[in-house]
Design a protein around this motif. Structure first.
Motif, PDB file in Angstrom:
ATOM      1  N   GLN A 255     112.247  30.553 139.446  1.00 50.63           N
ATOM      2  CA  GLN A 255     111.311  31.192 138.509  1.00 50.63           C
ATOM      3  C   GLN A 255     110.106  31.778 139.256  1.00 50.63           C
ATOM      4  O   GLN A 255     108.976  31.765 138.759  1.00 50.63           O
ATOM      5  CB  GLN A 255     110.826  30.189 137.449  1.00 50.63           C
ATOM      6  N   SER A 256     110.352  32.245 140.480  1.00 54.29           N
ATOM      7  CA  SER A 256     109.274  32.742 141.318  1.00 54.29           C
ATOM      8  C   SER A 256     109.852  33.664 142.371  1.00 54.29           C
ATOM      9  O   SER A 256     111.040  33.583 142.715  1.00 54.29           O
ATOM     10  CB  SER A 256     108.548  31.564 141.991  1.00 54.29           C
ATOM     11  N   MET A 293     111.869  18.507 142.511  1.00 49.29           N
ATOM     12  CA  MET A 293     112.462  19.270 141.412  1.00 49.29           C
ATOM     13  C   MET A 293     113.623  18.505 140.783  1.00 49.29           C
ATOM     14  O   MET A 293     113.857  18.585 139.571  1.00 49.29           O
ATOM     15  CB  MET A 293     112.894  20.646 141.911  1.00 49.29           C
ATOM     16  N   GLU A 297     108.895  16.328 136.978  1.00 48.10           N
ATOM     17  CA  GLU A 297     107.440  16.162 137.022  1.00 48.10           C
ATOM     18  C   GLU A 297     106.991  14.755 136.653  1.00 48.10           C
ATOM     19  O   GLU A 297     106.076  14.199 137.266  1.00 48.10           O
ATOM     20  CB  GLU A 297     106.789  17.173 136.083  1.00 48.10           C
ATOM     21  N   THR A 327     102.524  20.594 135.491  1.00 47.31           N
ATOM     22  CA  THR A 327     103.011  21.815 136.131  1.00 47.31           C
ATOM     23  C   THR A 327     103.689  22.708 135.094  1.00 47.31           C
ATOM     24  O   THR A 327     104.200  22.237 134.078  1.00 47.31           O
ATOM     25  CB  THR A 327     103.997  21.491 137.259  1.00 47.31           C
ATOM     26  N   THR A 328     103.702  23.998 135.371  1.00 46.99           N
ATOM     27  CA  THR A 328     104.247  24.964 134.419  1.00 46.99           C
ATOM     28  C   THR A 328     105.642  25.434 134.786  1.00 46.99           C
ATOM     29  O   THR A 328     106.286  26.126 134.008  1.00 46.99           O
ATOM     30  CB  THR A 328     103.318  26.191 134.320  1.00 46.99           C
ATOM     31  N   SER A 329     106.138  25.069 135.980  1.00 48.04           N
ATOM     32  CA  SER A 329     107.455  25.527 136.427  1.00 48.04           C
ATOM     33  C   SER A 329     107.936  24.633 137.556  1.00 48.04           C
ATOM     34  O   SER A 329     107.164  23.876 138.158  1.00 48.04           O
ATOM     35  CB  SER A 329     107.382  26.975 136.912  1.00 48.04           C
ATOM     36  N   ASP A 330     109.216  24.724 137.864  1.00 43.39           N
ATOM     37  CA  ASP A 330     109.755  23.995 139.005  1.00 43.39           C
ATOM     38  C   ASP A 330     109.128  24.467 140.312  1.00 43.39           C
ATOM     39  O   ASP A 330     108.957  23.682 141.255  1.00 43.39           O
ATOM     40  CB  ASP A 330     111.270  24.157 139.069  1.00 43.39           C
ATOM     41  N   ALA A 331     108.804  25.755 140.368  1.00 45.74           N
ATOM     42  CA  ALA A 331     108.162  26.277 141.576  1.00 45.74           C
ATOM     43  C   ALA A 331     106.815  25.593 141.801  1.00 45.74           C
ATOM     44  O   ALA A 331     106.492  25.195 142.933  1.00 45.74           O
ATOM     45  CB  ALA A 331     107.971  27.786 141.448  1.00 45.74           C
ATOM     46  N   GLU A 332     106.051  25.436 140.746  1.00 47.24           N
ATOM     47  CA  GLU A 332     104.748  24.767 140.875  1.00 47.24           C
ATOM     48  C   GLU A 332     104.928  23.297 141.219  1.00 47.24           C
ATOM     49  O   GLU A 332     104.171  22.732 142.014  1.00 47.24           O
ATOM     50  CB  GLU A 332     103.939  24.919 139.592  1.00 47.24           C
TER      51      GLU A 332
END
Length: 486
Positions: A255-256, A293, A297, A327-332
């Motif tokens: 997602q990034s 991941m 979280e 966190t807002t995403s797996d990337a974060e």
């Protein structure tokens, strides 16, 4: 005749009780309103210039009030060796009529000024005797030799912090940050001089006179945060020290459009697959990010909060909470697992993380005050060691201990290796999110690894990579060898 004497006695007692009650109301209930009344300037001046109790280290005053006959104030606050202790004491300003919030002067202002509830009878006695109410004496847990050594270790042109704690009881033995300053410059009785000094200090880069960076400035912890991610991994039951993990040189973050690499200058490129303990020692990013991941979280956040993240406290100075936000995403989440993204930590928080591991999984509350004594030297408070949290079981702490020894003996923390005892540590290098090309450089750990006693944390903010890694490791070793010598 007996009735007359009895009546006289009753009236006398009633008058005394009324007088005592009136004085108590004035001193306790109405005193704040009376003292803050703008028309009561004489009382304001008297209070601001009253003799505050000393703050001492090893019985020697580092802050004290001495008689003053040169101004309208009766006493002058004097700070001894202020460059060593300014961030711990804070300052008291008669110009502002208050203590700074950052240090002991503000945190224990009621006791130091003699206005605490435990000093009520001292104030009542002073009303009848006419004596001046003396403030309480605060003895810190600081070791003056270790504090001096920490001060000497940090270069004057760097923003650095060194903390030494006794991990068995939480006592802080050294807490030194630079830049430092002379607190006497803010204890002056001239408002003009105070303003000039404050403006000059405010212009000094990296200096914060109104908070202590060791407890009040959370910053990116970088790979030192892997102590938290490693705890989540071990407690999941899916990972052991010898678990073989993929170790790619970089991964694409979901997602990034970003990629996350291992540090190009490290040893991670030597192995595309490796055991967890080797990956931890070399501080490889990609396996930790992928594990975070996979775990999710909630697991990482639970581990962080077990160590104390997202929780403010007083020791008794206020400690800003270190943050592990949602966190807002797996990337974060991947970036957070290696101490980047929105994750922040104070130097004290990273010291607490190492201390909990060294103490077999039990986190002791850090404590800066040894005793508070009244003007008659009777103990008003004497903080006892306090368990803050049971972070992990002893076996998990032992595994993390072993991993941290590997960091020093065969990994990124080799500069902290001692010939006298085993050192357990975790290093960290954090990008700062600016274009200066500088980093936050960390090391946190404890020794001796087989019988942990003291935890040491060294951090530099906004430093070049080579200088930071060299200073942190060597200075940790210097502080550990000094304190374990005692």
């Amino acid at each position: 005749m007996n009735n007359a004497i009895r009546h006289t006695w009753v009236v006398s007692v009633a008058l005394f009780v009324s007088l005592f009650a009136a004085l108590s109301l004035i001193q306790v209930v109405f005193s704040d309103d009376l003292n803050s009344d703008s028309r009561n300037s004489r009382q304001t001046i008297a209070d601001a210039g009253a003799p505050r109790g000393p703050i001492t280290v090893d019985g020697t005053p580092i802050a004290e009030s001495v008689p003053s006959d040169t101004t309208q104030y009766d006493y002058q606050r004097v700070y001894n060796e202020p460059e060593l202790y300014s961030h711990l004491t804070g300052y008291f300003s008669v110009v502002q009529g208050r203590a700074s919030e950052a240090g002991i002067e503000g945190a224990l202002n009621e006791e130091i000024s003699g206005h605490s509830d435990s000093q009520f009878f001292d104030r009542i006695t002073a009303l009848f005797t006419g004596e001046t109410v003396m403030g309480a004496q605060v003895e810190l847990t600081i070791d003056p030799e270790l504090q001096r050594l920490a001060y000497d270790q940090i270069p004057n042109d760097q923003r650095g912090t060194i903390i030494v704690t006794d991990l068995r009881n939480g006592e802080i033995k050294a807490m030194m940050s630079k830049p430092s300053y002379d607190t006497n410059e803010l204890a002056v009785h001239s408002s003009t001089e105070y303003q000039e000094n404050m403006e000059r200090l405010d212009e000094q880069e990296g200096l914060h006179v109104n908070y202590n960076v060791a407890v009040g400035r959370p910053i990116f912890p970088g790979s030192s945060f892997k102590l938290i991610t490693a705890l989540a991994m071990l407690e999941s039951g899916d990972y052991e020290l010898d678990t073989e993990l993929d170790n790619p040189s970089s991964i694409d973050l979901p997602q990034s459009d970003r990629t996350l690499p291992n540090f190009a200058g490290g040893n991670c490129a030597q192995r595309s697959q490796a055991e967890l303990n080797w990956i931890f020692a070399q501080s490889c990013n990609t396996p930790f990010a992928e594990a975070a991941m996979e775990l999710g979280e909630e697991s990482i956040q639970e581990a962080a909060e077990a160590y104390g993240w997202n929780e403010a406290m007083r020791i008794p100075v206020y400690v800003q909470p270190s943050r592990f936000p949602e966190t807002t995403s797996d990337a974060e989440l991947a970036l957070s697992s290696i101490g980047q993204a929105s994750v922040t930590a104070t130097p004290l928080q990273m010291n607490m993380a190492a201390a909990a591991i060294g103490n077999g999984g039990t986190l002791m509350k850090p404590q800066l005050v040894d005793t508070v004594r009244g003007s008659d030297l009777q103990i008003l408070s004497n903080p006892e060691p306090e368990v803050l949290n049971d972070v992990m079981d002893e076996s998990t702490a032992g595994e993390l201990n072993e991993m941290m020894v590997g960091v020093v003996e065969e990994g990124t923390g080799w500069r902290a290796d001692s010939g006298r005892f085993q050192v357990a540590a975790k290093t960290g290098t954090a990008e700062r999110g600016d274009d200066t090309g500088t980093y936050n450089s960390w090391i946190t750990g404890f020794a001796p690894a087989d019988d942990p006693q003291y935890a040491v944390t060294v951090v530099y903010e906004g430093i070049d990579l080579g200088t930071g890694t060299d200073l942190t490791g060597r200075q940790m070793l210097t502080m550990l060898e000094a304190v374990i010598d005692e």
